[in-house]
Design a protein around this motif. Structure first.
Motif, PDB file in Angstrom:
ATOM      1  N   LEU A 107      14.291   6.502   5.950  1.00  0.00           N
ATOM      2  CA  LEU A 107      14.067   7.834   6.951  1.00  0.00           C
ATOM      3  C   LEU A 107      13.173   8.353   7.940  1.00  0.00           C
ATOM      4  O   LEU A 107      13.233   8.593   8.812  1.00  0.00           O
ATOM      5  N   ARG A 153      19.207  12.389  14.628  1.00  0.00           N
ATOM      6  CA  ARG A 153      19.853  12.056  13.581  1.00  0.00           C
ATOM      7  C   ARG A 153      20.390  10.947  14.184  1.00  0.00           C
ATOM      8  O   ARG A 153      20.496  10.661  13.105  1.00  0.00           O
ATOM      9  N   SER A 154      20.466  10.453  15.579  1.00  0.00           N
ATOM     10  CA  SER A 154      21.080   8.558  15.643  1.00  0.00           C
ATOM     11  C   SER A 154      20.349   7.692  14.790  1.00  0.00           C
ATOM     12  O   SER A 154      20.731   6.462  14.384  1.00  0.00           O
ATOM     13  N   ARG A 157      20.945   7.504  11.268  1.00  0.00           N
ATOM     14  CA  ARG A 157      22.459   7.093  11.143  1.00  0.00           C
ATOM     15  C   ARG A 157      22.441   5.707  11.107  1.00  0.00           C
ATOM     16  O   ARG A 157      22.841   5.129  10.259  1.00  0.00           O
ATOM     17  N   ALA A 158      21.787   5.070  12.132  1.00  0.00           N
ATOM     18  CA  ALA A 158      21.662   4.359  12.526  1.00  0.00           C
ATOM     19  C   ALA A 158      21.156   3.310  11.555  1.00  0.00           C
ATOM     20  O   ALA A 158      21.676   1.641  11.013  1.00  0.00           O
ATOM     21  N   VAL A 160      21.315   3.724   8.366  1.00  0.00           N
ATOM     22  CA  VAL A 160      21.474   3.817   7.003  1.00  0.00           C
ATOM     23  C   VAL A 160      23.191   2.969   7.240  1.00  0.00           C
ATOM     24  O   VAL A 160      23.754   2.035   6.790  1.00  0.00           O
ATOM     25  N   GLU A 161      23.416   2.949   8.217  1.00  0.00           N
ATOM     26  CA  GLU A 161      24.835   2.256   8.626  1.00  0.00           C
ATOM     27  C   GLU A 161      24.135   0.857   9.567  1.00  0.00           C
ATOM     28  O   GLU A 161      25.130  -0.335   8.818  1.00  0.00           O
ATOM     29  N   VAL A 168      27.936   6.462   7.170  1.00  0.00           N
ATOM     30  CA  VAL A 168      27.086   7.986   7.357  1.00  0.00           C
ATOM     31  C   VAL A 168      28.414   8.726   7.078  1.00  0.00           C
ATOM     32  O   VAL A 168      29.278   8.863   8.340  1.00  0.00           O
ATOM     33  N   ARG A 170      27.712  12.103   7.506  1.00  0.00           N
ATOM     34  CA  ARG A 170      26.989  13.537   7.817  1.00  0.00           C
ATOM     35  C   ARG A 170      25.264  13.599   8.364  1.00  0.00           C
ATOM     36  O   ARG A 170      25.202  12.683   7.188  1.00  0.00           O
ATOM     37  N   VAL A 171      24.852  13.903   8.924  1.00  0.00           N
ATOM     38  CA  VAL A 171      23.175  14.380   9.071  1.00  0.00           C
ATOM     39  C   VAL A 171      22.930  15.150   9.291  1.00  0.00           C
ATOM     40  O   VAL A 171      23.199  15.497  10.243  1.00  0.00           O
TER      41      VAL A 171
END
Length: 186
Positions: A107, A153-154, A157-158, A160-161, A168, A170-171
């Motif tokens: 991350l 944040r985006s 999220r990308a 992890v997904e 996800v 929440r971030v």
């Protein structure tokens, strides 16, 4: 970005590396930031027995200072990382787990591409609904905080997904510092 093994370790809330701080303490050449930062000073105090032992080894045969083992073990026990893993979904029998520290390193590295944002401490929690990410970030003074954190944040999220295949939930990003570093990027 290639992940250097030294980058895998957590950073302090100020985003300074504990490894870099330790090197500077041993050499006796703290940076201006490390001398003034409360997080670095607190970590330096915890590292004091280790620094003392390293400096003594340069001068003479090593004799561990009184309490060194208990000080080191206190830090080891307080570190939550080693036992925490994230379970990855996958087809077939068996399972795959990845350490929280490895996900945190991924991350942090993913956000390196976001101009003006640096991720410090990063915690990942796996719930029944998906992954919750909590991270401390620094933002450059010349970057609008809402836009910079939205991109970070985006990006997280990308990662992890798409790369880990996990939803996800929440971030949460905690902006712990706004800095003017001259070039505006870091």
């Amino acid at each position: 970005m290639a992940v250097d093994p030294s980058d895998v370790h957590d950073r302090l809330p100020c985003a300074n590396s504990v490894d870099a701080l330790l090197r500077h303490l041993v050499s006796g050449a703290l940076t201006e930031h490390e001398s003034a930062c409360p997080y670095c000073r607190e970590q330096a105090e915890e590292l004091r027995p280790l620094v003392t032992a390293v400096r003594q080894s340069d001068e003479q045969r090593v004799t561990a200072p009184t309490g060194l083992v208990s000080d080191v073990m206190r830090v080891v026990r307080a570190e939550r990382r080693p036992g925490r893993t994230i379970v990855l979904d996958g087809p077939g029998p068996g399972g795959t787990e990845i350490r929280e520290s490895a996900v945190a390193a991924l991350l942090r590295a993913s956000v390196d591409t976001v101009p003006g944002v640096v991720v410090g401490r990063c915690r990942i929690e796996q719930t029944a609904r998906g992954v919750v990410i909590r991270a401390a970030v620094r933002v450059a003074l010349d970057r609008p905080i809402p836009e910079a954190t939205a991109v970070a944040r985006s990006t997280m999220r990308a990662l992890v997904e798409e790369r880990l295949g996990l939803p996800v939930v929440r971030v949460d990003l905690d902006v712990v510092d706004v800095r003017d570093n001259g070039d505006g990027n870091r």
